[in-house]
Design a protein around this motif. Sequence first.
Motif, short mmCIF file in Angstrom:
data_model
loop_
_atom_site.label_atom_id
_atom_site.label_comp_id
_atom_site.label_asym_id
_atom_site.label_seq_id
_atom_site.Cartn_x
_atom_site.Cartn_y
_atom_site.Cartn_z
N ASP B 167 0.82 -1.20 0.00
CA ASP B 167 0.00 0.00 0.00
C ASP B 167 0.87 1.27 0.00
O ASP B 167 0.79 2.08 0.91
CB ASP B 167 -0.94 0.00 1.22
N ASP B 169 2.51 4.99 -0.99
CA ASP B 169 1.95 6.29 -1.36
C ASP B 169 2.26 6.59 -2.81
O ASP B 169 1.50 7.23 -3.52
CB ASP B 169 2.56 7.41 -0.50
N SER B 196 -4.80 2.94 -11.26
CA SER B 196 -4.21 4.11 -10.61
C SER B 196 -5.30 5.08 -10.18
O SER B 196 -5.19 5.72 -9.14
CB SER B 196 -3.21 4.79 -11.53
N LYS B 201 -3.14 6.55 -6.09
CA LYS B 201 -1.73 6.69 -5.73
C LYS B 201 -1.08 7.78 -6.56
O LYS B 201 -1.55 8.11 -7.66
CB LYS B 201 -0.98 5.38 -6.02
#
Lengths: 274, 274
Positions: B167, B169, B196, B201
Amino acid sequence: MSSPSAALARPAATTGRPLVRLPKTRGFRAFVGLGVFFLVWQLLTTTGIVDGFMLPSPIAVAEALWQMAIDGSLWVHLGASLQRVAIGYLIACVVGIALGLLCGWWRTVSDYVRPVIEALRPIPPLAWIPITILWFGLGDAASYFLVFLGAVFPAFVATYTAVRSLDRNQMNAALCLGAKPSMLLFDVLIPASLPIVLPGLRIALGIGWMCVVTAELIAAQTGLGYLIQQSRTLFQINNVVAGMVTIGLVGLAMSAALEQVERRVNAWAPSERL
Amino acid sequence: MTMTKAAAAAPSGPSAQIEIGNVGKVYGTAGDGAVIALDGVSLTIARGEFVSLLGPSGCGKSTLLNILAGFQPATTGRILQDGHPITGPDPSRTVVFQDYALFGWMTVQKNVEFGLKAKGVGRAERAERARALIDTVRLTGFEDKYPHEISGGMKQRAAIARALAPDPDILLMDEPFGALDAQTRVLLQEEIARISSEAGKTVVFVTHGIEEAVFLADRVVVMSPRPGRIREEVLVPLPRPRTAEMRSDPWFVSTVSELWETLKPDWQKEEEVS
Ligand SMILES: Nc1ncnc2c1ncn2[C@@H]1O[C@H](COP(=O)(O)OP(=O)(O)OP(=O)(O)O)[C@@H](O)[C@H]1O
Ligand SMILES: [Mg+2]
């Protein structure tokens, strides 16, 4: 990559019925190969093409082996040789792998250490015998040392090559996924290296096995090498060849067993497919 | 902080996730054969933004991405992630590589689980979360395959799932579709567009495909070689998620051909050099 060509590459084997259906396993083929070898040898000696005095027939050798198996001497010598090769080989693996890791990982270490190793490597174990006897006398230690000398270089080269050829991107992938050093070692470094390291260790064992016999020819009172040497002085040519056959078959068994392990462990690697 | 020309065009302020300030990178020692891979690169990337780095071969795209990933340090300048300098690889920034860099000795499932294992997620939860991600990249049914058993496109899907697992950033992608055939490439572009925008992200996507860069990104950052510099930026006004029809949008078509016209000289020069 995953093309249907794999399926196409195999020609249809169902057309026409073969007279004899041979099993297609590797083990069976090895058995046939060896069988033919012994058969040809037997024929050469029984027909007299090769003088039985120069080379005993396989049957005579088998009889000699059987005799030694019954009186127990075969097991004593075989056990002594196996124990020596095991100890020398283990030390060689520890030292070879450790040095390979150090040199593979740190360029500077490699720059200092590798020239030394590459200069020692061409000296054959046989040339080490005089100095080995000087250092260790005529005991087990001399055999350990010679086995070590034979096996340490291939173990080193395999480990060094494996570490050098690690994929930088795979290491980077592991790092950016948050791998801690232990995970990097056990989940990436070691499994990635095994396809190169294991064949190297198998070759090292083969050379170690040759070295233990060499050592025993000269510097021991037991072992298969000693058996050959002693039988020679007693003109027991059948026992000489029996010793040689034992060495060969044990070596074959060792490398077959290790190959089996390799095929399991490295099933994912390109060289193990097909 | 003084506003530079490059930063003026880019979104900045509290939503800035990555701030690249005047970054330079020199390979080799100054003087003999030093290569200036990056020179005075400044770029601010907002949280959730999709940025394409576009440029000819050798303009330093991979270098910049590797510095962002923390695989190598910048020679000069600084890079901040949420205000903190980037010092090394971190699971908050994961990478998708052109050559996939999957772990060949692990199944797809285990590859995807890697980052979760590194985080200390328990076995059962790990398996469940990996399965969900494998579903996201549409690889369900291939969990137990090894990388060598699946196609290039599937490998890259697996690599994307693996990169999403911790997960992060920020998702960093270095020509992820460079090794794929044209059709697979287009399909995966659409997948990435979907994933995306669903995952929200921040993405930095390196490519030398003009169409691909414009199709995916909120902003296309065009670089030029020798030394690697940012040449211009193009904001893409198309809404996200991007869908296949947008490729025929008049703005899209004209932007792609304009970019091609402006980049042609650089590309041609590169052809002559190499
Ligand atoms: N490890 C390195 N050592 C020395 N020079 C390097 C190294 N990596 C890259 N370079 C040089 O830096 C420049 C930029 O390389 P980089 O790989 O970042 O380009 P790129 O834009 O990713 O190219 P491509 O599209 O071909 O991947 C090139 O001139 C390259 O030769
Ligand atoms: Mg590159």
